[in-house]
Write an enzyme that holds these catalytic residues in place. Sequence first.
Site, PDB file in Angstrom:
ATOM      1  N   ASP A  40      -8.830   3.717  -2.274  1.00 15.42           N
ATOM      2  CA  ASP A  40      -9.685   4.125  -1.157  1.00 15.42           C
ATOM      3  C   ASP A  40     -10.983   4.756  -1.650  1.00 15.42           C
ATOM      4  O   ASP A  40     -11.122   5.985  -1.729  1.00 15.42           O
ATOM      5  CB  ASP A  40      -8.933   5.106  -0.255  1.00 15.42           C
ATOM      6  N   ASP A  46       0.848  -1.182   0.000  1.00 17.66           N
ATOM      7  CA  ASP A  46       0.000   0.000   0.000  1.00 17.66           C
ATOM      8  C   ASP A  46       0.893   1.245   0.000  1.00 17.66           C
ATOM      9  O   ASP A  46       2.115   1.147   0.184  1.00 17.66           O
ATOM     10  CB  ASP A  46      -0.881  -0.036   1.253  1.00 17.66           C
ATOM     11  N   GLU A  52       2.604   4.955  -4.145  1.00 16.57           N
ATOM     12  CA  GLU A  52       2.569   5.846  -5.311  1.00 16.57           C
ATOM     13  C   GLU A  52       3.914   6.538  -5.601  1.00 16.57           C
ATOM     14  O   GLU A  52       4.166   6.786  -6.793  1.00 16.57           O
ATOM     15  CB  GLU A  52       1.454   6.895  -5.134  1.00 16.57           C
TER      16      GLU A  52
END
Length: 800
Positions: free
Chosen positions: A483, A405, A408
């Site tokens: 999300d 997670d 990015e």
Amino acid sequence: MIINTELEYKGNLFPGKVRSFSQDVDKIYFHTENGVILQITILRGSVIRFRYATDNNFEKDFSYAISKDGARGYSMLEVEEEIKSYKIITRRLTIQVDKADLKTTIFDKEGNVICKDDWGFHWEQSYEYGGNIVKMSKAAPQGECYYGLGDKPMHLNLKGKRLENWATDQYAYGKDQDPLYKSIPFYIGMHEERAYGIFFDNTFKTYFDFCHERRNVTSFWAQGGEMNYYFFYGPDMQEVVTRYTDLTGKPELPPLWALGYHQCKWSYYPESKVKEVAQKFRELQIPCDAIYLDIDYMDGFRCFTWNKEYFPDPKRMVSELAQDGFKTIAIIDPGIKIDDNYWVYKEAMENDYFCKRADGPYMRGKVWPGECFFPDFTNPDVREWWSGLFKELIDEIGVKGVWNDMNEPAVMEVPSKTFPNDVRHNYDGHNCSHRKAHNIYGTQMARATYEGVKKYAYPKRPFIITRSAYSGAQRFSCSWTGDNIATWEHLWIANIQAQRMSMSGMSFIGSDIGGFAEHPTGELYARWIQLGVFHPFCRTHSSGDHGNQEPWTFGEEVINVTRKYVELRYQLLPYLYTMFWEYAAYGVPMLKSLVLYDQYDLQTHYRTDEFIFGNQILVCPVQEPNSKGRRMYIPKGHWYNYWTREYVTGGLEKWVDADIDIIPMFVKEGAIIPKYPVQQYVGEKRIEQLQLEVYFKLGAKEVSKVYEDAHDGYDYAKGRYSLRTYTFTGKDNEVILQQHKDGTFVTEYSSIKLEFVGLPFTIKEVEIDNVVVDFNSLEIDLVQQTIVVPKDFTEIHIIG
């Protein structure tokens, strides 16, 4: 206006006249008067690479996206020089290169224009960063449609949109918001039923304009790097997707349990809570194969550690969960806490593995542990070190999968949400700034994680999930759509994103069922679970801030709906596994938007809701509250309503009843759908019989396949698999079912139960491999129209 021999228009520079041409086997070079070089590489007869240099020199040729295993080679390549142009001819295409300005036009073998430059290649110097902003403009004929680009949360058809690729942590994103977590610079264009694809392999921030700025022009550009793109010709959209997927890489088969139902929350802790949730699934008989540990399992959010207060003996807990069929998945983020007493931090510091700013200090940013440094996953030494960190987690404790997670990479409390542009990266020896490495950072983290999990899970198969991805990430990981929010709009978005990701080469995709942020109503959760079981990755996940989101929190009705659909998924596991085998072997997308399924039907070009699950099951989620049904489009052909067995004709819109426990589902006539018995988890039961639902079709032969192996491990790569190919032929009073088997794997079951749907006659005689079988020796039900037959038959005749 001519300035220094370069054509300039509003700051854009254009190629001059072609002054020379040369060929080196599969590469053809065109040099212009003002230092532009066009290199055209013929990878296959329908896959062409276009690469431009602006100062008589190409950059070093390197790409994280391109798979070394992709198909190469062609059967024909000729180059012809004409007065005003050159023509490059392959078996499938002709590429015309104009001598005056280097513009290209691509024709099919019938002479139809497939893709034509408008302004073509142009560029402008970037005074802020140095180097060039590189651009390409293509003519967009009236009626052309555009699809792809990964996880964009908007209408499938992108015409009229202007979009950006810059992997971004977008908590609680909305419809039409852009950019999101992934950067997939691949799109499909379609005009007059002919489809092509373009993959702009440039990891800088890229932009795509589909007739937004100029009505008849499609453009794409990047804030650095090369103009380097691949062209794929269909003419079928599915061929475009399979060729792109072949180029950027196909995944290996996951373990079958990874295709089961997964349960996740931020966060399940302490151990007693994890056990309680697991026990409740078994008590309610809702199948489940995996349970997730979010960041609270760690000691102060330090990766590769455990909070011993919450989890005093993780190895014992993981073992006990495994005894009850649960595989444990643990989250791992990229941020490493700055802590001199933390062994991972110390190792990385000793080896200089963290990212640095341009002027020397380490890149420092705040994430869950507080102040962190970040490994440079573009450095092969860092990836090797990172992969070794999984020994304890996987090999010793027994965790079965890892969830990456925040990659990015996400950074909190800064406007950009990520690293500054000046952060430096190794980029596998091609040193660069974060401007170039940003979009592939998450994929390289997933790659390093994959290599570690694969090493320590061996001889079993690895299971990795990543939030951020660039083209090619499908080789290492599955993904989810980030999300989202517990709203009806996000149910629609989840449906769109899964379809778009599948046509963008990343089929192993799902959403946070029920929504991550906020709390769904029971009705919304029920409708979302109905959709989610038809996504390749099937996981409920939620934020603990908004209450619990296990199926039993919504009451008895939702429990029953959840059980019904999760059981259906487990029944359909052989169908889903066969879908995945076709994706892994041939790059065939597992979900097919209607336009991908039948581009020749104009009605499909703007459909968003309906999709094909695999090759033969049509699904259409209910996406509005208080619905007792919905209108949906049935594709051309004939279909059976899965629930009522009604036979319907396609090519039209139809009202379909769908109370809270029904999602509209239709099965294509002639299909053969394999099913297993319901299990609470993969491997709970011995598969004693394969069930085949056979949907009658009058007339021509229909082909279905069932792929099976040991469901884990690598023996399938040595030929230990079973591929059953069924050919169905239907007549007024007879059915012929032929079976061909490949592979050496011996399935557990010894018999197959055939269930005929829509059979227009009563069964009076059964002939197996040219022998008429005594009815008394058959396990047959004339009311249900079922017959049990030996699994290794070659041909069966059912006669009325």
